[in-house]
Motif scaffolding. Structure first.
Motif, short mmCIF file in Angstrom:
data_model
loop_
_atom_site.label_atom_id
_atom_site.label_comp_id
_atom_site.label_asym_id
_atom_site.label_seq_id
_atom_site.Cartn_x
_atom_site.Cartn_y
_atom_site.Cartn_z
N ASN A 163 0.83 -1.22 0.00
CA ASN A 163 0.00 0.00 0.00
C ASN A 163 0.86 1.26 0.00
N SER A 164 1.93 1.18 -0.74
CA SER A 164 2.92 2.26 -0.75
C SER A 164 2.40 3.47 -1.53
N LYS A 165 2.72 4.62 -1.02
CA LYS A 165 2.40 5.86 -1.72
C LYS A 165 3.55 6.30 -2.63
N GLU A 166 4.62 5.51 -2.59
CA GLU A 166 5.82 5.83 -3.38
C GLU A 166 5.55 5.57 -4.87
N THR A 167 6.33 6.25 -5.69
CA THR A 167 6.21 6.06 -7.13
C THR A 167 6.89 4.77 -7.55
N TYR A 168 6.59 4.35 -8.75
CA TYR A 168 7.21 3.15 -9.31
C TYR A 168 8.73 3.31 -9.33
N LEU A 169 9.20 4.49 -9.71
CA LEU A 169 10.64 4.75 -9.81
C LEU A 169 11.31 4.64 -8.44
N LYS A 170 10.67 5.19 -7.41
CA LYS A 170 11.26 5.13 -6.07
C LYS A 170 11.29 3.70 -5.55
N ILE A 171 10.24 2.93 -5.82
CA ILE A 171 10.23 1.51 -5.42
C ILE A 171 11.35 0.77 -6.14
N THR A 172 11.55 1.04 -7.40
CA THR A 172 12.64 0.41 -8.15
C THR A 172 13.98 0.73 -7.51
N ARG A 173 14.18 1.98 -7.16
CA ARG A 173 15.44 2.38 -6.50
C ARG A 173 15.61 1.68 -5.16
N LEU A 174 14.55 1.61 -4.37
CA LEU A 174 14.62 0.92 -3.08
C LEU A 174 14.95 -0.56 -3.27
N LEU A 175 14.34 -1.20 -4.27
CA LEU A 175 14.62 -2.61 -4.53
C LEU A 175 16.08 -2.81 -4.92
N LYS A 176 16.60 -1.94 -5.77
CA LYS A 176 18.00 -2.07 -6.17
C LYS A 176 18.93 -1.86 -4.98
N ALA A 177 18.59 -0.91 -4.11
CA ALA A 177 19.44 -0.61 -2.95
C ALA A 177 19.40 -1.73 -1.92
N SER A 178 18.27 -2.42 -1.82
CA SER A 178 18.14 -3.45 -0.78
C SER A 178 17.93 -4.83 -1.39
N LEU A 179 18.61 -5.07 -2.47
CA LEU A 179 18.43 -6.33 -3.21
C LEU A 179 18.69 -7.56 -2.36
N TRP A 180 19.71 -7.52 -1.49
CA TRP A 180 20.08 -8.70 -0.72
C TRP A 180 19.60 -8.63 0.73
N ASP A 181 18.78 -7.62 1.06
CA ASP A 181 18.22 -7.51 2.42
C ASP A 181 17.02 -8.43 2.57
N SER A 182 16.61 -8.62 3.80
CA SER A 182 15.48 -9.48 4.10
C SER A 182 14.18 -8.85 3.59
N PRO A 183 13.25 -9.63 3.07
CA PRO A 183 11.97 -9.07 2.60
C PRO A 183 11.10 -8.56 3.75
N ASP A 184 11.47 -8.90 5.00
CA ASP A 184 10.70 -8.41 6.15
C ASP A 184 10.70 -6.89 6.23
N MET A 185 11.76 -6.26 5.74
CA MET A 185 11.82 -4.80 5.79
C MET A 185 10.70 -4.15 4.99
N TRP A 186 10.24 -4.85 3.95
CA TRP A 186 9.14 -4.29 3.13
C TRP A 186 7.83 -4.39 3.87
N ILE A 187 7.66 -5.46 4.60
CA ILE A 187 6.40 -5.66 5.34
C ILE A 187 6.30 -4.66 6.48
N SER A 188 7.42 -4.41 7.15
CA SER A 188 7.40 -3.47 8.28
C SER A 188 7.33 -2.01 7.82
N ALA A 189 7.70 -1.75 6.60
CA ALA A 189 7.70 -0.38 6.08
C ALA A 189 6.36 0.06 5.73
#
Length: 189
Positions: A163-189
């Motif tokens: 339910n992110s209010k972020e743009t597609y581009l910002k989500i893409t950047r976040l995914l690239k920056a946290s590629l090897w991080d745990s997916p739990d960070m997305w759920i807590s965000a």
């Protein structure tokens, strides 16, 4: 223009291309070899009208003529058909073809459908982030497009699921920056 010969190989097709391929000698060669084409003529092209073709009264076509194109030094040997139509912005487009057996409306519709293909490829460039193709075979291109579509679909799912209010581009950047991080960070965000 140099690649046109590689694309044109089927005489049962109608080739629709943009004015970037404008080459009068090539047009004559295509007509002589039995290929059909439709393209946009430049505004400054030298044309000489031979005959005006009558249009239906309710036609959206501006004019339909049989013409010869080129100056005295570069004139085509064959005659062509010039169809003038309005684009969506209200500008006049000059379309030439060597098809005299189709209606002007059918030819105009063919050219307009070319724009749908252009918009599709524009969407691919903007959303699928394909800069170059790594293979040249049909299967390699398909595989790369499928992988890019799957990636785009996953981006959309992440956007919807969080339910992110972020743009597609910002989500893409976040995914690239946290590629090897745990997916739990997305759920807590």
């Amino acid at each position: 223009r140099s690649q046109l010969e590689e694309f044109v190989d089927d005489k049962s097709c109608m080739y629709v291309f943009d004015r970037g391929y404008l080459d009068y000698k090539k047009f004559d060669q295509m007509v002589d070899e039995g290929y059909y084409f439709l393209t946009r003529l430049r505004k400054n092209a030298v044309i000489r009208s031979l005959k005006t073709i009558k249009l239906p009264e309710d036609s959206e076509i501006i004019s339909d003529e049989m013409i010869v194109i080129g100056s005295t030094q570069t004139r085509c040997e064959n005659t062509f058909r010039l169809i003038k139509i309005y684009d969506n912005k209200g500008d006049i487009l000059n379309l030439i073809t060597n098809r005299f057996d189709l209606s002007a409306k059918d030819i105009a519709d063919m050219y307009k459908s070319r724009w749908a293909i252009e918009l599709f490829f524009k969407w691919i460039k903007q959303h699928l982030n394909i800069k170059t193709f790594y293979g040249r075979s049909e299967q390699a291109v398909h595989n790369q497009i499928y992988a890019a579509l799957i990636t785009y679909g996953l981006h959309v799912l992440i956007h919807l699921e969080t339910n992110s209010k972020e743009t597609y581009l910002k989500i893409t950047r976040l995914l690239k920056a946290s590629l090897w991080d745990s997916p739990d960070m997305w759920i807590s965000a």
